[in-house]
Design an enzyme around this catalytic site. Structure first.
Site, mmCIF file in Angstrom:
data_model
loop_
_atom_site.group_PDB
_atom_site.id
_atom_site.type_symbol
_atom_site.label_atom_id
_atom_site.label_comp_id
_atom_site.label_asym_id
_atom_site.label_seq_id
_atom_site.Cartn_x
_atom_site.Cartn_y
_atom_site.Cartn_z
ATOM 1 N N SER A 217 2.302 -7.479 11.175
ATOM 2 C CA SER A 217 1.410 -8.451 11.817
ATOM 3 C C SER A 217 2.173 -9.755 12.022
ATOM 4 O O SER A 217 2.806 -10.277 11.100
ATOM 5 C CB SER A 217 0.111 -8.637 11.032
ATOM 6 O OG SER A 217 0.377 -8.972 9.709
ATOM 7 N N GLY A 219 0.829 -12.693 13.057
ATOM 8 C CA GLY A 219 -0.154 -13.774 13.179
ATOM 9 C C GLY A 219 -0.862 -13.716 14.514
ATOM 10 O O GLY A 219 -1.245 -12.637 14.984
ATOM 11 N N GLY A 222 -0.171 -11.050 17.350
ATOM 12 C CA GLY A 222 -0.554 -9.639 17.308
ATOM 13 C C GLY A 222 0.320 -8.799 16.415
ATOM 14 O O GLY A 222 0.746 -9.242 15.346
ATOM 15 N N GLY A 248 -5.653 -9.702 8.434
ATOM 16 C CA GLY A 248 -4.726 -8.591 8.155
ATOM 17 C C GLY A 248 -5.472 -7.377 7.619
ATOM 18 O O GLY A 248 -5.122 -6.230 7.920
ATOM 19 N N ASP A 249 -6.510 -7.622 6.815
ATOM 20 C CA ASP A 249 -7.285 -6.504 6.263
ATOM 21 C C ASP A 249 -8.016 -5.771 7.392
ATOM 22 O O ASP A 249 -8.136 -4.544 7.376
ATOM 23 C CB ASP A 249 -8.297 -7.010 5.230
ATOM 24 C CG ASP A 249 -7.621 -7.823 4.129
ATOM 25 O OD1 ASP A 249 -6.427 -7.572 3.862
ATOM 26 O OD2 ASP A 249 -8.266 -8.712 3.559
HETATM 27 O O1 LIG Z 1 -4.398 -9.085 -3.797
HETATM 28 P P1 LIG Z 1 -3.927 -10.358 -3.158
HETATM 29 O O2 LIG Z 1 -2.631 -10.201 -2.436
HETATM 30 O O3 LIG Z 1 -3.931 -11.494 -4.135
HETATM 31 O O4 LIG Z 1 -4.943 -10.723 -2.017
HETATM 32 C C1 LIG Z 1 -6.323 -10.919 -2.243
HETATM 33 C C2 LIG Z 1 -6.899 -11.901 -1.312
HETATM 34 O O5 LIG Z 1 -6.550 -11.585 0.021
HETATM 35 C C3 LIG Z 1 -7.707 -11.459 0.827
HETATM 36 O O6 LIG Z 1 -7.998 -10.124 0.905
HETATM 37 C C4 LIG Z 1 -7.452 -11.860 2.227
HETATM 38 O O7 LIG Z 1 -6.531 -10.958 2.791
HETATM 39 C C5 LIG Z 1 -8.812 -12.186 0.103
HETATM 40 O O8 LIG Z 1 -10.028 -11.593 0.344
HETATM 41 C C6 LIG Z 1 -8.367 -12.188 -1.357
HETATM 42 O O9 LIG Z 1 -9.168 -11.399 -2.146
#
Ligand SMILES: O=P(O)(O)OC[C@H]1O[C@](O)(CO)[C@@H](O)[C@H]1O
Length: 309
Positions: A217, A219, A222, A248-249
């Site tokens: 990714s 940013g 894309g 990203g999720d």
């Molecule tokens: O497990 P980490 O890398 O600390 O990431 C967790 C965090 O990243 C996020 O998922 C955002 O991508 C947040 O919701 C938060 O919970």
């Protein structure tokens, strides 16, 4: 069913302040709490897309109970978390309303015992039976072996389940040696992994080290994908302003749902980019703006990249 793994779940707290300034105290104008950790965000997006989704990982303490309580109200996400004695962490995202920028503070997570890790590995092996794909996402809490993702990838492959890995640092480095089907690093994670800040070179190096396909990714620009089937760039039609936490999720959910449905790579990438941009328009991670998604999906530009696959 699609399985998501969140070993370091979190109660995500989002604070909005008029303007964030170091060394000043702030009045919060809005506070939102949601179940989080990357795999859980992926699970919520997959369920919204209409996929049967099972969310597993480790969860414990009062924060874990609060998180589970909220998870119960998300239709389409089955709770298969394994209990632990430690307390699930919190993360805090502070959104500066004057700029839209977010400052993220993530706790390290609870200490996990060897017995708890072994109990999780057993539960995971059961859940793989019947999974069309699995996502392994986020950081590892203390006590979980640094090679945990490599172990989980091998187990998935033993059960003929394709795996997407989205993590960083040493867990990523060890994980790709177990040959995950897809990794989805951001540009910084890819550079830290390979030592190259040039995304095409870095993605090729990650493939050389074991990842079958790399969807990086970049940013607001894309995704760059280098896969056994070809290489592509996928970009939204314009820059989307908003809160990028969780974008990203959502990209992971797009890639994984496309993989489970057997879509060709360009369609997976278009879905991932549109979902990611639509998440920037939503106030919290794990949610996306459905109207923005529907509008952007046909407008995502996916073009073959000259990089050899
Ligand atoms: O497990 P980490 O890398 O600390 O990431 C967790 C965090 O990243 C996020 O998922 C955002 O991508 C947040 O919701 C938060 O919970």
């Amino acid at each position: 069913m699609i399985l998501t793994v969140t070993l370091n779940a979190a109660l995500d707290i989002t604070y909005r302040v008029p303007r964030l300034r170091a060394h000043h105290s702030h009045r919060i104008t809005e506070a939102i709490e949601r179940p989080g950790g990357k795999g859980l965000n992926v699970a919520r997006v997959l369920a919204t897309l209409g996929h049967d989704t099972v969310a597993t990982g480790l969860i414990g303490g009062a924060t874990g109970a609060a998180l589970r309580d909220q998870l119960g109200s998300y239709p389409g996400v089955a709770d298969a978390f394994v209990p632990i004695a430690g307390t699930t962490r919190r993360t805090v995202g502070v959104v500066d309303a004057s700029t839209g920028d977010t400052t993220q503070l993530n706790e390290p997570g609870p200490l996990v015992s060897a017995a708890e890790w072994a109990a999780f590995a057993d539960r995971y092996a059961e859940l793989l039976d019947g999974a069309a794909a699995v996502a392994l996402c986020g950081s590892l809490p203390p006590g979980v072996p640094v090679g945990a993702y490599a172990q989980l990838i091998r187990a998935a492959h033993g059960a003929h389940v394709p795996v997407l890995l989205d993590t960083s640092g040493e867990p990523l480095r060890r994980g790709i040696a177990a040959r995950p089907d897809v990794i989805k690093p951001n540009a910084d994670e890819l550079a830290a992994l390979t030592g190259s800040t040039e995304p095409v070179r870095a993605a090729r190096e990650a493939r050389r080290r074991g990842a079958h396909a790399v969807a990086a990714s970049l940013g607001p620009e894309g995704l760059l994908a280098i896969t056994p089937d070809g290489a592509w760039r996928a970009a939204p039609p314009s820059r989307i302003a908003g809160n990028p936490t969780g974008a990203g999720d959502s990209a992971v959910a797009g890639l994984l749902s496309g993989l489970a449905e057997g879509l060709p790579w360009p369609d997976r990438l278009a879905r991932a980019v549109a979902l990611s941009a639509a998440t920037v328009r939503a106030p919290v991670a794990g949610e996306y703006d459905e109207a923005t998604y529907a509008q952007l999906l046909p407008q995502v530009r996916v073009s073959p990249h000259p990089a050899a696959a």
